[in-house]
Enzyme design. Structure first.
Site, PDB file in Angstrom:
ATOM      1  N   CYS A  85      40.301  32.756  50.159  1.00 19.21           N
ATOM      2  CA  CYS A  85      40.158  34.348  48.978  1.00 19.21           C
ATOM      3  C   CYS A  85      41.295  34.750  49.667  1.00 19.21           C
ATOM      4  O   CYS A  85      42.095  34.450  49.138  1.00 19.21           O
ATOM      5  CB  CYS A  85      39.404  34.646  50.241  1.00 19.21           C
ATOM      6  SG  CYS A  85      38.363  36.511  48.922  1.00 19.21           S
ATOM      7  N   HIS A 207      34.427  32.072  47.808  1.00 12.23           N
ATOM      8  CA  HIS A 207      34.270  31.502  49.337  1.00 12.23           C
ATOM      9  C   HIS A 207      33.080  30.695  49.706  1.00 12.23           C
ATOM     10  O   HIS A 207      32.081  30.273  49.081  1.00 12.23           O
ATOM     11  CB  HIS A 207      33.220  33.100  49.418  1.00 12.23           C
ATOM     12  CG  HIS A 207      33.994  33.587  50.065  1.00 12.23           C
ATOM     13  ND1 HIS A 207      34.711  34.294  50.947  1.00 12.23           N
ATOM     14  CD2 HIS A 207      34.245  35.029  49.016  1.00 12.23           C
ATOM     15  CE1 HIS A 207      35.535  35.473  51.102  1.00 12.23           C
ATOM     16  NE2 HIS A 207      35.069  36.219  49.744  1.00 12.23           N
ATOM     17  N   GLU A 209      31.890  29.126  51.550  1.00 15.93           N
ATOM     18  CA  GLU A 209      30.728  29.328  53.256  1.00 15.93           C
ATOM     19  C   GLU A 209      29.512  30.305  51.774  1.00 15.93           C
ATOM     20  O   GLU A 209      28.379  30.912  52.677  1.00 15.93           O
ATOM     21  CB  GLU A 209      31.107  29.851  53.945  1.00 15.93           C
ATOM     22  CG  GLU A 209      31.604  30.820  53.969  1.00 15.93           C
ATOM     23  CD  GLU A 209      33.126  31.726  53.634  1.00 15.93           C
ATOM     24  OE1 GLU A 209      33.355  30.321  52.951  1.00 15.93           O
ATOM     25  OE2 GLU A 209      33.699  32.341  52.900  1.00 15.93           O
TER      26      GLU A 209
END
Lengths: 229, 296
Positions: A85, A207, A209
């Site tokens: 990001c 992202h 995650e």
């Protein structure tokens, strides 16, 4: 023969989602270190630059901690670096956000604003928040590098084109050289660079995650991959 | 077509997932982190946790649940209810949440929105607005779970929240919430058309058609729902004791005796996957399961 658990170092420069990234990496079996100590970052086995927020703040925070030259030095080592990001945007030469700011300049190009738009009666809002597909980049250079797909031998190796990942951003990167696009994503009338790859650097605008199984697979590959120059 | 998001909402009281029924009280359904993990496996795009008593009694006891959830659900989590300061936001994000939803505190102290956006990024700040229809197409913003009036016009407040730096708007119709009678399409569309930031519609989902309507006509970017999803697991809760309910389980005991989703007649119930299949048939794009998209 002992099993070596890959160690991944996450740069802590006071911004964003460190713990989410750490949790995902631990879940896929990496040993994780979160630090702002220059020596630990310079000597990391593998490095992740996370981040959420503004370009200017990101660069200021890195500068305050003496990490700009450190990250450039790490890049020269040839070991793997992943920007996520804002972390990916900072890898560029410069970023436009509340003014023009210098970046780490590891990949030539800039970070620019993504604009709200309307397409087919649909409003594409900013920030771009939500799931979207990652696609093969449109340029055809990969056939000259001998790969069957643009993602073979990269951290996206095990993904099918079109998998959904999670975005939350208002800016995008525009590398000067489009061969550094690893993936592209469509939002309204814009097709932007959603992942980059240059030598030992990877960047994801989204992202991993927060991208469920797909994201975990990306981290798994990052933990496994060795850069052979 | 843009990709929409389906977001199960979990109302949390103490250690339990609860569901408020319109004009009634709260029913206990089980442990929030178990439901959260189930929704993650069920292809939920995000999750919202609302601490339903924190605003009234000024206590935040939800951090443990957030931590446990974040350990194995790798999708975005938004937490709301009783968040009042920058420190509160920081603690919630550190515990594992990705965004915070603020309502009462934002109205009492609008600078919390701008300071929060500046400190953590706009995409972390969801301004939650509870709207009550006042007639003549006007809506008033309420706080404390629909209990306190503010005198604010909902549309003016939405615009102001955006100008202060909110990343998203979570709009709940107090009149429709828990009724299963459908979203207030007029309200949602007006909110969505008034700001260039994403809008999450909440309150009123009762069947599949409602989901389709609020996306196509309401112009919502995402849908948050509770009853239609939670009751889908009722059989598993009671028969397999799957979600470890504790405390006042009156409601679950009644189900056990009657073997019917007692009092749930006003809702269709379905899994997240099922509603996504339906939406896709209607030409709406939502993400498909990651697992089937990976080679190997």
């Amino acid at each position: 023969m002992s099993v070596h658990r890959s160690r991944v170092t996450i740069v802590d420069y006071g911004l964003g989602n460190l713990f989410s990234v750490a949790r995902a990496l631990k879940y896929v079996g990496a040993e994780v270190e979160i630090t702002d100590v220059p020596e630990k970052i310079l000597n990391a086995e593998k490095l992740i630059l996370p981040g959420v927020g503004a370009f200017g703040d990101g660069m200021n925070n890195l500068r305050e901690r003496g990490l700009v030259e450190i990250i450039k030095g790490y890049f020269k080592s040839g070991r793997l670096l992943l920007g996520i990001c804002l972390g990916m945007q900072l890898l560029m030469s410069e970023g436009e956000e509340f003014g023009l700011h210098k970046g780490l300049d590891l990949i030539q190009g800039r970070a620019v604003r993504l604009k709200p738009q309307t397409k087919d009666n649909d409003c594409y809002k900013i920030p771009h928040i939500g799931w979207n597909s990652i696609l093969y980049p449109m340029n055809n250079n990969y056939k000259y590098i001998g790969r069957e797909t643009p993602w073979k031998k990269t951290i996206f190796e095990n993904l099918k084109e079109g998998v959904f990942v999670y975005f939350a951003h208002s800016n995008i990167v525009v590398p000067d050289n489009p061969t550094f696009h690893l993936a592209e994503t469509e939002y309204g009338n814009t097709r932007f660079c959603s992942a980059i790859h240059k030598e030992n650097i990877y960047g994801c605008q989204f992202h991993p995650e927060k991208s469920g199984e797909v994201g975990l697979e990306i981290y798994k590959q990052f933990v496994r991959e060795k850069y052979e120059g | 077509m843009k990709t929409v998001r389906i977001i199960p909402r979990l109302d949390i009281k103490g250690p339990n997932l609860v569901k408020g029924i319109h004009l009634e009280g709260l029913r206990v359904l089980g442990k929030p982190e178990d439901f959260a993990y189930q929704y993650y496996l069920d292809d939920a795009d995000e999750l919202i946790f609302m601490d339903v008593v924190a605003s009234l009694y000024g206590r935040n006891n939800i951090l443990e649940i957030v931590k446990r959830t974040a350990e194995r659900t790798f999708i975005p989590l938004t937490v709301g209810g009783g968040i009042r300061t920058i420190e509160d936001i920081r603690n919630v994000l550190r515990a594992g949440a990705d965004k915070v939803a603020i309502n009462t505190a934002a109205i009492n102290n609008p600078q919390l929105i701008s300071k929060g956006a500046r400190t953590f990024g706009s995409q972390c700040i969801v301004v939650s607005i509870e709207a009550k229809h006042k007639g003549n197409d006007t809506y008033e913003a309420y706080t404390n779970n629909g209990r306190e009036k503010t005198g604010l016009d909902v549309f003016e407040w939405t615009l102001r929240a955006y100008e202060l730096g909110a990343g998203e708007i979570l709009i709940t119709s107090i009149d429709r919430e828990g009724t299963g009678g459908g979203f207030d399409i007029n309200l949602i569309r007006r909110i969505s058309e008034s700001v260039p930031i994403p809008v999450i519609a909440c309150g009123g989902a009762g069947n599949r058609q409602h989901f389709c309507e609020v996306l196509k006509e309401g112009k919502a970017d995402a849908i948050s729902a509770a009853s239609v999803f939670h009751y889908n697991w009722l059989k598993d809760i009671v028969e397999k004791e799957k979600f470890r309910a504790e405390g006042n389980i009156e409601y679950l005991k009644r189900y056990s005796e009657t073997k019917r989703p007692f009092d749930v007649w006003r809702f269709d119930i379905f899994s997240v996957r099922q509603i996504k299949l339906y939406l896709r048939e209607k030409g709406i794009i939502c993400r498909t399961s990651g697992a089937s998209m990976v080679y190997k």
